[in-house]
Design a protein around this motif. Structure first.
Motif, PDB file in Angstrom:
ATOM      1  N   ILE A  17       0.987  -1.239   0.007  1.00 39.61           N
ATOM      2  CA  ILE A  17       0.039  -0.151  -0.178  1.00 39.61           C
ATOM      3  C   ILE A  17       0.875   1.486   0.081  1.00 39.61           C
ATOM      4  O   ILE A  17       0.377   2.337  -0.646  1.00 39.61           O
ATOM      5  CB  ILE A  17      -0.995  -0.032   1.077  1.00 39.61           C
ATOM      6  CG1 ILE A  17      -2.043  -1.105   1.165  1.00 39.61           C
ATOM      7  CG2 ILE A  17      -1.482   1.457   1.559  1.00 39.61           C
ATOM      8  CD1 ILE A  17      -2.718  -1.308   2.222  1.00 39.61           C
ATOM      9  N   ARG A  18       1.949   1.126   0.803  1.00 36.85           N
ATOM     10  CA  ARG A  18       2.861   2.300   0.724  1.00 36.85           C
ATOM     11  C   ARG A  18       3.852   2.416  -0.262  1.00 36.85           C
ATOM     12  O   ARG A  18       4.871   3.377  -0.382  1.00 36.85           O
ATOM     13  CB  ARG A  18       3.492   2.388   2.051  1.00 36.85           C
ATOM     14  CG  ARG A  18       2.458   2.399   3.387  1.00 36.85           C
ATOM     15  CD  ARG A  18       3.096   2.947   4.395  1.00 36.85           C
ATOM     16  NE  ARG A  18       4.158   3.968   4.279  1.00 36.85           N
ATOM     17  CZ  ARG A  18       5.162   4.484   5.067  1.00 36.85           C
ATOM     18  NH1 ARG A  18       5.096   3.721   6.016  1.00 36.85           N
ATOM     19  NH2 ARG A  18       5.725   5.320   4.957  1.00 36.85           N
ATOM     20  N   SER A  19       3.752   1.429  -1.242  1.00 38.03           N
ATOM     21  CA  SER A  19       4.799   1.297  -2.288  1.00 38.03           C
ATOM     22  C   SER A  19       4.847   2.634  -3.424  1.00 38.03           C
ATOM     23  O   SER A  19       5.934   2.513  -3.948  1.00 38.03           O
ATOM     24  CB  SER A  19       4.797  -0.103  -3.231  1.00 38.03           C
ATOM     25  OG  SER A  19       3.433   0.164  -3.848  1.00 38.03           O
ATOM     26  N   SER A  20       4.051   3.615  -3.340  1.00 37.32           N
ATOM     27  CA  SER A  20       4.226   4.696  -4.269  1.00 37.32           C
ATOM     28  C   SER A  20       5.193   5.410  -3.855  1.00 37.32           C
ATOM     29  O   SER A  20       5.329   6.219  -4.679  1.00 37.32           O
ATOM     30  CB  SER A  20       2.706   5.186  -4.445  1.00 37.32           C
ATOM     31  OG  SER A  20       2.298   5.813  -3.050  1.00 37.32           O
ATOM     32  N   GLU A  21       5.395   5.513  -2.437  1.00 38.08           N
ATOM     33  CA  GLU A  21       6.533   6.395  -2.129  1.00 38.08           C
ATOM     34  C   GLU A  21       8.126   5.998  -2.283  1.00 38.08           C
ATOM     35  O   GLU A  21       8.907   6.686  -1.812  1.00 38.08           O
ATOM     36  CB  GLU A  21       6.336   6.583  -0.632  1.00 38.08           C
ATOM     37  CG  GLU A  21       4.730   7.124  -0.186  1.00 38.08           C
ATOM     38  CD  GLU A  21       4.573   6.856   1.048  1.00 38.08           C
ATOM     39  OE1 GLU A  21       5.384   6.666   2.087  1.00 38.08           O
ATOM     40  OE2 GLU A  21       3.325   7.259   1.432  1.00 38.08           O
ATOM     41  N   ASN A  23      11.482   3.617  -4.301  1.00 38.77           N
ATOM     42  CA  ASN A  23      12.012   3.810  -5.789  1.00 38.77           C
ATOM     43  C   ASN A  23      11.283   2.484  -6.564  1.00 38.77           C
ATOM     44  O   ASN A  23      10.565   1.555  -5.888  1.00 38.77           O
ATOM     45  CB  ASN A  23      13.428   3.761  -5.564  1.00 38.77           C
ATOM     46  CG  ASN A  23      13.955   2.505  -4.885  1.00 38.77           C
ATOM     47  OD1 ASN A  23      13.251   1.526  -4.835  1.00 38.77           O
ATOM     48  ND2 ASN A  23      15.152   2.516  -4.709  1.00 38.77           N
ATOM     49  N   GLU A  24      11.444   2.602  -7.611  1.00 36.30           N
ATOM     50  CA  GLU A  24      11.165   1.604  -8.590  1.00 36.30           C
ATOM     51  C   GLU A  24      11.640   0.123  -8.398  1.00 36.30           C
ATOM     52  O   GLU A  24      10.604  -1.026  -8.533  1.00 36.30           O
ATOM     53  CB  GLU A  24      11.314   1.902 -10.137  1.00 36.30           C
ATOM     54  CG  GLU A  24      10.668   0.994 -11.299  1.00 36.30           C
ATOM     55  CD  GLU A  24      11.162   1.276 -12.562  1.00 36.30           C
ATOM     56  OE1 GLU A  24      10.950   0.422 -13.544  1.00 36.30           O
ATOM     57  OE2 GLU A  24      12.016   2.283 -12.814  1.00 36.30           O
ATOM     58  N   ARG A  27       9.602  -1.078  -5.404  1.00 31.39           N
ATOM     59  CA  ARG A  27       8.154  -1.311  -5.472  1.00 31.39           C
ATOM     60  C   ARG A  27       7.888  -2.802  -6.234  1.00 31.39           C
ATOM     61  O   ARG A  27       6.855  -3.433  -6.128  1.00 31.39           O
ATOM     62  CB  ARG A  27       7.695  -0.161  -6.155  1.00 31.39           C
ATOM     63  CG  ARG A  27       6.143  -0.137  -6.637  1.00 31.39           C
ATOM     64  CD  ARG A  27       5.531   1.182  -7.249  1.00 31.39           C
ATOM     65  NE  ARG A  27       6.582   1.630  -8.373  1.00 31.39           N
ATOM     66  CZ  ARG A  27       7.233   3.164  -8.069  1.00 31.39           C
ATOM     67  NH1 ARG A  27       6.734   3.679  -7.007  1.00 31.39           N
ATOM     68  NH2 ARG A  27       7.930   3.577  -8.964  1.00 31.39           N
ATOM     69  N   THR A  30       8.336  -5.432  -4.071  1.00 36.71           N
ATOM     70  CA  THR A  30       7.182  -5.645  -3.164  1.00 36.71           C
ATOM     71  C   THR A  30       5.912  -6.131  -3.747  1.00 36.71           C
ATOM     72  O   THR A  30       5.166  -6.888  -3.462  1.00 36.71           O
ATOM     73  CB  THR A  30       6.630  -4.266  -2.677  1.00 36.71           C
ATOM     74  OG1 THR A  30       7.816  -3.772  -1.905  1.00 36.71           O
ATOM     75  CG2 THR A  30       5.684  -4.211  -1.718  1.00 36.71           C
ATOM     76  N   ARG A  31       5.644  -5.765  -5.089  1.00 37.06           N
ATOM     77  CA  ARG A  31       4.459  -6.247  -5.894  1.00 37.06           C
ATOM     78  C   ARG A  31       4.809  -7.814  -6.172  1.00 37.06           C
ATOM     79  O   ARG A  31       3.674  -8.519  -6.034  1.00 37.06           O
ATOM     80  CB  ARG A  31       4.496  -5.401  -7.342  1.00 37.06           C
ATOM     81  CG  ARG A  31       3.845  -3.792  -7.019  1.00 37.06           C
ATOM     82  CD  ARG A  31       3.821  -2.974  -8.276  1.00 37.06           C
ATOM     83  NE  ARG A  31       2.659  -3.547  -9.101  1.00 37.06           N
ATOM     84  CZ  ARG A  31       1.538  -3.107  -8.879  1.00 37.06           C
ATOM     85  NH1 ARG A  31       1.045  -2.475  -8.003  1.00 37.06           N
ATOM     86  NH2 ARG A  31       0.611  -3.718  -9.765  1.00 37.06           N
TER      87      ARG A  31
END
Length: 100
Positions: A17-21, A23-24, A27, A30-31
């Motif tokens: 949920i917080r992965s938009s903050e 780096n790529e 993210r 995590t995804r």
């Protein structure tokens, strides 16, 4: 001991949920971890449910479900180890790019 995977998944969901903050690369990992957790849960539980339908409540079901769960869990743990190595070397995970 049985609640540990649930706690780990809740933490992974929070990171997702917080992965938009972040780096790529982080993210993407995590995804991939969240998607593989969901895929693993679905495959293991559906395989056990199908085994229950075929074998019923007999000894074959117990043997099948334990072997099924251990084999799939081992595969997912090995995939996670490779992904951890990829993350430590700052490379993208081995996962379909359209889902990352």
């Amino acid at each position: 001991m049985l609640v540990t995977p649930v706690i780990g998944f809740v933490i992974l969901l929070w990171l997702f949920i917080r992965s938009s903050e972040v780096n790529e690369l982080r993210r993407a990992h995590t995804r991939a971890a969240l998607f593989m957790s969901l895929i693993g849960f679905t495959l293991i539980s559906s395989g056990i449910a199908i085994g229950w339908m075929f074998f019923g409540d007999v000894g074959h079901f117990g043997t099948f479900s334990v072997v099924w769960a251990i084999a799939l869990h081992t595969g997912f743990v090995l995939w996670g180890m490779v992904s951890l190595a990829q993350a430590m070397s700052e490379k993208m995970p081995f996962f379909p790019a359209k889902w990352l």
